[in-house]
Design an enzyme around this catalytic site. Structure first.
Site, mmCIF file in Angstrom:
data_model
loop_
_atom_site.group_PDB
_atom_site.id
_atom_site.type_symbol
_atom_site.label_atom_id
_atom_site.label_comp_id
_atom_site.label_asym_id
_atom_site.label_seq_id
_atom_site.Cartn_x
_atom_site.Cartn_y
_atom_site.Cartn_z
ATOM 1 N N GLU A 171 0.893 -1.118 -0.135
ATOM 2 C CA GLU A 171 0.094 0.083 -0.018
ATOM 3 C C GLU A 171 0.813 1.146 -0.019
ATOM 4 O OE1 GLU A 171 -4.110 -1.569 2.024
ATOM 5 O OE2 GLU A 171 -2.556 -0.762 3.299
ATOM 6 N N GLU A 221 -5.481 -7.977 -1.026
ATOM 7 C CA GLU A 221 -6.194 -8.060 0.139
ATOM 8 C C GLU A 221 -7.811 -7.693 -0.058
ATOM 9 O OE1 GLU A 221 -4.609 -5.322 2.982
ATOM 10 O OE2 GLU A 221 -2.649 -5.845 2.529
#
Length: 469
Positions: free
Chosen positions: A175, A368
């Site tokens: 991320e 995810e």
């Protein structure tokens, strides 16, 4: 197109995903140094606490460090084809700037990957996932300092060489766009009074882009058949109304994220970002050769997390009552929310997949996705988590639709296949797993593992390659 023609491809990488700092525990064992997670007892959005006097659930995680064989056996029972985890940087280079790696740390991941491969589970490895060495923060200022690129490159080359025959799929940073939202966790950034925070965050991001490109180069040199991806926290943003200003605000919000994949997948700073930097007096210091490096060493695939969508508005009243979503935005009245205020939007996943594939034409990997929820252990010892099954089913159906749209999707690893310590809140109560871990927010519990109802459901999804959905 009939439902029989909509299917997941052969060889699809079904599995689950965790981060070392959220599951391993053993924060001071095996020669490991302190990481940013070890001083973040309240999660990634909260101030760090170097005193380490308050309870920090990350320190023991779910004791995966000692129980990984038991957990991998459960993943194998579910039929996992892939398992995404990260290597704790501080297990390999405890302070971050050592010349030689810590052999005990390297050996742990040898054993972990061997155990996965024994069960025919493909390791998918994130090189840096919210666990930067604290030594690099204190001694160098984190990713603000260009010197950290050198330390990261050394670390990446070390793990590529060590695990070249065990790991094919890699991601450079977890991320990476979160450096704008959680700068200490995402970039090891501690701001001085009066410092231009925005400038520091984008400078740190540039250094990470260069480090990522160097890792792609090294990975391809050391492991010729490797696949090295970037990883962003992805979302789709809807305009609150059809008012052109709202539509433009939604586009600008999406670009704040897409900038990070643009640089790593296309190999250059886009024009819209050059304008944004100039208008906000942000000066990125680039070294000679940076732009060529970014251009020549783009990623092989785009990995991303997807939990929620967002809405954008230019209406002051809407902005005043907004809140809940981790990455901002206003409340979308057409969507339900999780217990933590994250708005649930399966259709948004299909939109996100199409947006990313239209933009890059590179393989995509959902690394995810999941529902954080409070689970109740019934008197008979079962956990009836139908809400989790419904959430995941709805999202997987939309992923299948995106594949039918022509999107090249190579895998899906649900977040937290076993309960873990939440990144955003640092608690155990927010559970994602198919496997329950007996540990509470106060750190009490046996650490025993219990299969939830969703365990058998996901097992069936994998066994049928998604046809049971």
């Amino acid at each position: 197109m009939s439902s029989n023609e909509k299917r997941f491809p052969e060889g699809f990488l079904w599995g689950g995903a965790v981060a070392a700092n959220q599951v391993e525990g053993a924060y001071n064992e095996g020669g490991k140094g302190l990481s940013t997670a070890d001083v973040s007892p309240n999660g990634i959005m909260s101030p760090f606490d170097e005193s380490m006097t308050s309870l920090n659930l990350y320190h023991n995680g779910i004791d995966f460090y000692h129980r990984y064989k038991e957990d991998i056996a459960l993943f194998a029972e579910m039929g996992f084809k892939a398992f995404r985890t990260s290597i704790a940087w501080t297990r390999i280079f405890p302070n971050g700037d050592e010349e030689e790696p810590n052999e005990e740390g390297l050996r742990f991941y040898d054993d972990l990957f061997d155990e996965l491969l024994k069960h025919h589970i493909e390791p998918v490895v994130t090189i840096s996932h919210y666990e930067m060495p604290l030594g690099l923060v204190k001694n160098y200022g984190g990713w603000k300092n260009r010197k950290v690129i050198e330390f990261y490159e050394r670390y990446a080359k070390t793990v590529f060489k060590r695990y070249q025959h065990k790991v094919k799929y890699w991601m450079t940073f977890n991320e990476i766009n979160v450096v704008l939202h959680a700068p200490f966790t995402g970039g090891g950034l501690v701001f001085e009074e009066g410092e231009n925070k925005l400038n520091a965050m984008y400078q740190a991001a540039h250094h990470q882009f260069v480090a990522s490109a160097l890792a792609v180069k090294a990975g391809h040199d050391i492991i010729p058949d490797s696949k090295i991806g970037c990883m962003i926290a992805a979302t789709t943003t809807y305009p609150m109304t059809s008012k052109p200003e709202d539509v433009f605000a939604a586009m600008e919000n999406e670009r704040k994220t897409l900038f990070f994949s643009d640089v790593q997948a296309r190999g250059a700073y886009p024009g819209y970002m050059k304008r944004y930097l100039a208008e906000n007096n942000i000066e990125i210091e680039m070294a000679e050769g940076d732009e060529e490096l970014l251009k020549e060493h783009t990623v092989d695939y785009i990995g991303f997390s997807y939990y929620m969508s967002m809405a954008a508005s230019t209406d002051p009243e809407e902005l005043a009552k907004s809140g809940g979503n981790l990455l901002g935005g206003v409340k979308n009245p057409y969507l339900k929310s999780s217990e933590w205020g994250w708005q649930i939007d399966p259709k948004g996943l299909r939109i996100t997949l199409n947006t990313l594939y239209d933009r890059y034409q590179k393989p995509l990997f959902i690394v995810e996705n999941g529902l954080g929820a409070v689970d109740k252990v019934e008197e008979d010892g079962t956990i009836q988590d139908d809400y989790r099954i419904n959430y995941l089913r709805d999202h997987l159906i939309e992923a299948r639709e995106a594949i039918a749209d022509g999107v090249e999707l190579i895998g899906y690893t649900s977040w937290g296949p076993i309960d873990l310590v939440s990144a955003s809140t640092a608690e155990m109560k927010k559970r994602y797993g198919f496997i329950y871990v007996d540990r509470d927010n106060e750190g009490n519990g046996t650490f025993n593992r219990i299969k939830k109802k969703s365990f058998n459901w996901y097992q069936q999804v994998i066994a049928t390659n998604g046809e049971s959905l």
